[in-house]
Scaffold this motif. Structure first.
Motif, PDB file in Angstrom:
ATOM      1  N   TYR A 125     -25.373   9.866  -5.900  1.00 40.27           N
ATOM      2  CA  TYR A 125     -24.165  10.238  -5.367  1.00 40.27           C
ATOM      3  C   TYR A 125     -23.436   9.181  -5.271  1.00 40.27           C
ATOM      4  O   TYR A 125     -23.639   8.152  -4.745  1.00 40.27           O
TER       5      TYR A 125
ATOM      6  N   GLN B 262     -27.546   6.637  -2.562  1.00 41.40           N
ATOM      7  CA  GLN B 262     -28.849   7.404  -2.915  1.00 41.40           C
ATOM      8  C   GLN B 262     -29.231   8.695  -1.723  1.00 41.40           C
ATOM      9  O   GLN B 262     -29.761   9.705  -2.162  1.00 41.40           O
ATOM     10  N   ASN B 263     -29.173   8.328  -0.487  1.00 45.32           N
ATOM     11  CA  ASN B 263     -29.506   9.111   0.467  1.00 45.32           C
ATOM     12  C   ASN B 263     -28.467   8.708   1.712  1.00 45.32           C
ATOM     13  O   ASN B 263     -27.824   7.988   1.925  1.00 45.32           O
TER      14      ASN B 263
ATOM     15  N   GLU C 286     -26.385  16.321   1.651  1.00 46.60           N
ATOM     16  CA  GLU C 286     -27.259  16.938   0.824  1.00 46.60           C
ATOM     17  C   GLU C 286     -26.928  17.965   0.071  1.00 46.60           C
ATOM     18  O   GLU C 286     -27.312  18.372  -1.028  1.00 46.60           O
ATOM     19  N   ARG C 287     -25.553  18.542   0.377  1.00 46.88           N
ATOM     20  CA  ARG C 287     -24.808  19.787  -0.191  1.00 46.88           C
ATOM     21  C   ARG C 287     -24.336  19.193  -1.580  1.00 46.88           C
ATOM     22  O   ARG C 287     -23.963  19.889  -2.495  1.00 46.88           O
ATOM     23  N   GLN C 288     -24.295  17.885  -1.920  1.00 48.37           N
ATOM     24  CA  GLN C 288     -23.613  17.112  -3.205  1.00 48.37           C
ATOM     25  C   GLN C 288     -22.398  17.705  -3.666  1.00 48.37           C
ATOM     26  O   GLN C 288     -22.125  17.740  -4.566  1.00 48.37           O
TER      27      GLN C 288
ATOM     28  N   ASN D 154     -18.342  17.466  -2.513  1.00 45.82           N
ATOM     29  CA  ASN D 154     -17.100  16.649  -1.573  1.00 45.82           C
ATOM     30  C   ASN D 154     -16.669  17.687  -0.388  1.00 45.82           C
ATOM     31  O   ASN D 154     -16.576  17.529   0.688  1.00 45.82           O
TER      32      ASN D 154
ATOM     33  N   GLY E 105     -18.343  15.169  -5.983  1.00 47.16           N
ATOM     34  CA  GLY E 105     -19.908  15.335  -5.352  1.00 47.16           C
ATOM     35  C   GLY E 105     -20.587  15.014  -6.803  1.00 47.16           C
ATOM     36  O   GLY E 105     -20.478  15.122  -7.904  1.00 47.16           O
ATOM     37  N   SER E 106     -22.029  14.591  -6.164  1.00 43.12           N
ATOM     38  CA  SER E 106     -22.916  14.366  -7.480  1.00 43.12           C
ATOM     39  C   SER E 106     -23.315  15.482  -8.403  1.00 43.12           C
ATOM     40  O   SER E 106     -23.508  15.314  -9.350  1.00 43.12           O
ATOM     41  N   ARG E 107     -23.153  16.530  -7.771  1.00 39.57           N
ATOM     42  CA  ARG E 107     -23.524  18.014  -8.654  1.00 39.57           C
ATOM     43  C   ARG E 107     -22.379  17.974  -9.571  1.00 39.57           C
ATOM     44  O   ARG E 107     -22.376  18.917 -10.709  1.00 39.57           O
TER      45      ARG E 107
END
Length: 158
Positions: free
Chosen positions: A1, A23-24, A76-78, A80, A143-145
């Motif tokens: 992320y 990462q977290n 954690e929803r990845q 924004n 977002g990371s996704r």
């Protein structure tokens, strides 16, 4: 992320930001500060007359603990936009915690030193959350996704 991390030195609300590969959620300064506030609330509610007002104790502990819970869940929803929604809700809750700290001080449950420390935390944390929201709104990657459009979870076939 990949996320812009609000830097925290001695001040939560610095305008300087740095892009980090986070990462977290535990790496986020706003998460760390919210955990610190919840720990402080938990400790102070175990002392003196405060500990006997069980309803008030439960209320203030639940409020302070849910700030870090929602930062973690939003992260954690990845995405924004979802993260921003979680942050906005928790930012409002911090004003409620500030009010609870005021009430506890007014009735003599907490001394001036504890009040001042918690009051400052309740003021700084919303500023840090607002900084994070502003950075997320301006981020190129949403977002990371969404970072790699060729991954199966992002393909138009799903």
């Amino acid at each position: 992320y990949e996320i812009a991390q609000c830097l925290v030195g001695s001040e939560m609300c610095k305008e300087t930001v740095e892009v980090l590969k986070v990462q977290n959620f535990e790496e986020l300064a706003i998460y760390q500060k919210s955990c610190y506030l919840a720990t402080r609330v938990n400790k102070v509610t175990r002392t003196g007359e405060f500990k006997f007002d069980t309803r008030f104790v439960q209320q203030v502990r639940a409020s302070s603990g849910s700030v870090s819970d929602n930062i973690a869940e939003g992260f954690e929803r990845q995405g924004n936009k979802e993260f921003i929604n979680f942050l906005l809700y928790r930012q409002g809750l911090l004003w409620g915690i500030e009010n609870q700290v005021n009430r506890a001080h007014n009735v003599g449950f907490i001394d001036d030193d504890a009040f001042n420390q918690m009051f400052v935390d309740c003021k700084k944390l919303p500023a840090g959350i607002l900084n994070m929201i502003n950075v997320l709104k301006k981020a190129e990657v949403k977002g990371s996704r969404y970072a790699n459009p060729s991954t199966p979870s992002n393909s138009s076939n799903k």
